[in-house]
Design a protein around this motif. Structure first.
Motif, PDB file in Angstrom:
ATOM      1  N   GLU A 125       0.824  -1.222   0.000  1.00 26.28           N
ATOM      2  CA  GLU A 125       0.000   0.000   0.000  1.00 26.28           C
ATOM      3  C   GLU A 125       0.857   1.270   0.000  1.00 26.28           C
ATOM      4  N   TRP A 126       1.945   1.238  -0.756  1.00 20.64           N
ATOM      5  CA  TRP A 126       2.805   2.403  -0.895  1.00 20.64           C
ATOM      6  C   TRP A 126       2.295   3.348  -1.968  1.00 20.64           C
ATOM      7  N   LEU A 127       1.520   2.830  -2.917  1.00 18.82           N
ATOM      8  CA  LEU A 127       1.015   3.632  -4.029  1.00 18.82           C
ATOM      9  C   LEU A 127      -0.478   3.435  -4.178  1.00 18.82           C
ATOM     10  N   GLU A 128      -1.113   4.408  -4.822  1.00 15.33           N
ATOM     11  CA  GLU A 128      -2.512   4.265  -5.222  1.00 15.33           C
ATOM     12  C   GLU A 128      -2.550   3.600  -6.602  1.00 15.33           C
ATOM     13  N   GLU A 129      -3.684   3.023  -6.925  1.00 18.82           N
ATOM     14  CA  GLU A 129      -3.857   2.356  -8.218  1.00 18.82           C
ATOM     15  C   GLU A 129      -3.590   3.319  -9.375  1.00 18.82           C
TER      16      GLU A 129
END
Length: 195
Positions: free
Chosen positions: A40-44
């Protein structure tokens, strides 16, 4: 804390690169699973942007994605760490294969293994295509959907080169952004003039 994140970035890119066969599209989908869903380091949306930039830039897709991903996580040092994690496994593996190339080339077992791996790679690439296509459809933006369909038709039925498709999509994207900014400016001006 930052050292821990850098180590996690290195080990993640290293493991993904070491055990991924099939090229850039495959590893980018695994980056999505690792850095968006698991860590969960980046958004989609960010991962889709990274994918688009990595594909449109010269050079290998995994390395391009690593540069952006690493920079996003920890700046320039993050980029260096992610690049090292991405390039070390193929470098070592290809170096070993080049030493034993003639043995690999004539080995029937390795030839069969490579044929089977191609089938698996095709399935993973299809998964990436379906996933990216779903994201475009989810935007419900008619321009994006039409561009995606026309790009597919152009490449599949008319053998239009990838660079023509990429530059055409870039031009359409720039025009779309320009029109959106102009619309916002006009709406902002009309609101100000009413006040």
């Amino acid at each position: 804390m930052k050292e821990n994140k850098l180590w996690k970035l290195f080990t993640s890119t290293f493991m993904l690169s070491a055990f991924t066969f099939g090229g850039g599209f495959v590893i980018v989908s695994l980056y999505n699973k690792k850095f968006v869903e698991e860590l969960e380091w980046l958004e989609e949306e960010e991962m889709l942007d990274i994918t688009a930039i990595a594909q449109s830039s010269p050079g290998p897709i995994p390395v391009n994605a690593s540069v952006i991903l690493g920079y996003r996580m920890a700046g320039i040092l993050g980029s260096i760490v992610a690049i090292l994690g991405t390039i070390l496994p193929p470098f070592v593996i290809i170096s070993l294969i080049s030493v034993f190339y003639t043995q690999f080339k004539s080995n029937q077992i390795i030839a069969i293994a490579l044929q089977v791996m191609r089938a698996g790679v095709a399935a993973v690439i299809l998964d990436v295509v379906v996933d990216l296509g779903k994201h475009v459809l989810d935007t419900k933006n008619i321009v994006y959907i039409v561009v995606m369909l026309l790009a597919f038709i152009g490449t599949y039925f008319f053998n239009v080169g990838a660079m023509y498709i990429i530059f055409t999509c870039l031009a359409i994207g720039l025009v779309t952004v320009y029109l959106d900014l102009r619309k916002e400016k006009d709406n902002g001006t009309s609101v100000d003039s009413i006040r």
